[in-house]
Design a protein around this motif. Sequence first.
Motif, mmCIF file in Angstrom:
data_model
loop_
_atom_site.group_PDB
_atom_site.id
_atom_site.type_symbol
_atom_site.label_atom_id
_atom_site.label_comp_id
_atom_site.label_asym_id
_atom_site.label_seq_id
_atom_site.Cartn_x
_atom_site.Cartn_y
_atom_site.Cartn_z
ATOM 1 N N LEU A 1 24.291 34.288 25.147
ATOM 2 C CA LEU A 1 24.098 33.255 24.512
ATOM 3 C C LEU A 1 25.506 32.294 24.510
ATOM 4 O O LEU A 1 25.544 31.049 24.546
ATOM 5 N N ALA A 2 26.679 33.021 24.315
ATOM 6 C CA ALA A 2 28.062 32.508 24.187
ATOM 7 C C ALA A 2 28.187 32.021 25.589
ATOM 8 O O ALA A 2 28.884 30.976 25.708
ATOM 9 N N ASP A 3 27.962 32.710 26.743
ATOM 10 C CA ASP A 3 28.305 32.228 27.985
ATOM 11 C C ASP A 3 27.523 30.962 28.558
ATOM 12 O O ASP A 3 28.062 30.320 29.342
ATOM 13 N N ARG A 4 26.216 30.978 28.126
ATOM 14 C CA ARG A 4 25.271 29.918 28.810
ATOM 15 C C ARG A 4 25.026 28.777 27.775
ATOM 16 O O ARG A 4 24.454 27.855 28.417
ATOM 17 N N ARG B 1 30.960 29.225 18.100
ATOM 18 C CA ARG B 1 29.739 28.884 17.540
ATOM 19 C C ARG B 1 28.914 30.283 17.227
ATOM 20 O O ARG B 1 28.279 30.413 16.248
ATOM 21 N N THR B 2 29.005 31.063 18.476
ATOM 22 C CA THR B 2 28.237 32.167 18.402
ATOM 23 C C THR B 2 28.905 33.110 17.479
ATOM 24 O O THR B 2 28.197 33.884 16.608
ATOM 25 N N ASN C 1 31.998 38.568 21.090
ATOM 26 C CA ASN C 1 32.824 37.511 21.550
ATOM 27 C C ASN C 1 34.178 37.241 20.713
ATOM 28 O O ASN C 1 34.829 36.596 21.203
ATOM 29 N N ILE C 2 34.151 37.886 19.632
ATOM 30 C CA ILE C 2 35.530 37.793 18.997
ATOM 31 C C ILE C 2 36.489 38.498 19.860
ATOM 32 O O ILE C 2 37.808 38.314 19.903
ATOM 33 N N SER C 3 36.272 39.907 20.442
ATOM 34 C CA SER C 3 37.003 40.459 21.284
ATOM 35 C C SER C 3 37.133 39.842 22.576
ATOM 36 O O SER C 3 38.544 39.729 22.835
ATOM 37 N N VAL C 4 36.634 39.044 23.265
ATOM 38 C CA VAL C 4 36.673 38.101 24.229
ATOM 39 C C VAL C 4 37.651 37.322 23.779
ATOM 40 O O VAL C 4 38.743 36.993 24.840
ATOM 41 N N GLN C 5 37.641 36.598 22.545
ATOM 42 C CA GLN C 5 38.921 35.767 22.451
ATOM 43 C C GLN C 5 40.080 36.054 22.288
ATOM 44 O O GLN C 5 41.196 35.599 22.580
ATOM 45 N N VAL C 6 40.372 37.649 21.664
ATOM 46 C CA VAL C 6 41.701 38.274 21.748
ATOM 47 C C VAL C 6 42.214 38.323 23.289
ATOM 48 O O VAL C 6 43.216 37.834 23.592
ATOM 49 N N THR D 1 32.576 36.635 31.128
ATOM 50 C CA THR D 1 33.193 37.690 30.467
ATOM 51 C C THR D 1 32.431 38.200 29.000
ATOM 52 O O THR D 1 32.544 39.118 28.790
ATOM 53 N N SER D 2 31.958 37.223 28.380
ATOM 54 C CA SER D 2 31.235 37.667 27.254
ATOM 55 C C SER D 2 30.156 38.552 27.329
ATOM 56 O O SER D 2 29.838 39.535 26.675
ATOM 57 N N THR D 3 29.517 38.366 28.422
ATOM 58 C CA THR D 3 28.451 39.266 29.000
ATOM 59 C C THR D 3 28.727 40.751 29.029
ATOM 60 O O THR D 3 27.992 41.498 28.788
#
Length: 458
Positions: free
Chosen positions: A102-105, A111-112, A150-155, A390-392
């Motif tokens: 959902l975040a990637d696409r 927002r996710t 998704n929060i881990s991706v942001q780190v 990345t998020s996937t």
Amino acid sequence: MDPAPASRDDNSFFGHPKGLAYLAFTEAWERFSFYGMSGLLLLYMIQHLFTPEIMGGVLGLGQFRAAVEWVTGPLSDQAFAAQIYGLYSGLVYFTPVFGGLLADRLLGQRRTVLLGAAMMSLGHLLMASEAAFLAALVLLVIGSGLLKGNISVQVGQMYGPHEEGRRTRAFVIFSAGINAGGLLGPAVCAVLAQYWGWHVGFAAAGVMMLVAMGIYMAGRRHLPPDVARVRDAATAPLTAHEWKVIAGLLLVSLVAVLPAAVYNQEFIAGILLIEESVDRGLFGWTVPTSAFNSFDGLFCILLVPPLLMLWRWQATRGREPGELGKITIGYLITAVAQLVMLLPASRVDAGQQIHMLWPLLLFALNALGFLYYWPTVLALFSRVAPAAVTSTMMGMLFFSTFLGNVLSGAFTAWWETMSHARFFWLHALLALGPFVLALLTLRPLQRLFAAPGSPRSG
């Protein structure tokens, strides 16, 4: 519109970007709510929800039990509760796959994450009603899936491709925030539940989820931009090398399944052992069983400073293990934690009570193993996963934890059918297998994951 992120050159939080602080504190209070609620969940079902006068009023529970027993065969109430706990704690690591897609696409990471936080808050509110128990769990599972990966991706996005050691240390700091919540949540919620009732403990978890949501919103301008928006114009397909990297990451996540199952047993079989066979008396006060879940978070916090000091000392001498080396060491420590429990488990099998220091030792060793492998594998995925997915891919990593947690719920059925010593011996073997596989794949994966121009990455 999303605010512009702060510069990557910002090092105002202990040498790391300020955004790391907001993400760590968001996760701290989100994990307070998650672990606080989870720490109560198993005993809440066994001691309250599954009592005859209440069980019939839980919407959909009879049909759900019939579906579970169609797969497993007839279950005692305790075994059914363990199955629900295993499924719940597993599914919160399954849904990040869809949260990542959902975040990637579509929505982007920010927002996710906010949508997930809102759904989790609603789920905690519904825990106040026995009738809405299953609906509450569904909302918590979906919300966690939207937020967690998704929060881990942001780190990881706050660091460059050649900052392997710095990124790994950032994830250890991030995990310390997580474990601060893991420490406080079970302790506070368990005490509240013991003195004022189950639903007061669940309410505390819900309040802290709202706090987490507020902290994330306050820090959005310090966070990296959404990957989905950065690559809006990039439609090129993945390269052959990127597909090989994806395959390598999937192998890493597959190997991580059994260590996750072994680690998660401290929250299921470990709690049953403490409830049934551990002397919990302390200065005239009986320590609530659920409060022992706090020690996982406590040890994960206490062990961070000496572990970071060790890695820095090793780095100055060129001997710091790379990402894959740290993961391998973590799996070995997880196996050792199970072997240590053979002696006290044998005493329990002989009808004796054991000192509370034994489960504390289990929690401490599990925490050390966890700090070696989990923050490191998060850093690895955030560094090497192709930007378009990345998020996937982070969701796929959490999917391995889903499988592990579901397996741990299934393995708990052995608790009632075999000796406790044999139970821990089998779990030691379940962790030693991944340790051996990690050793065998270490060198080829090092070469595959090495950043361009980097001398090593393992």
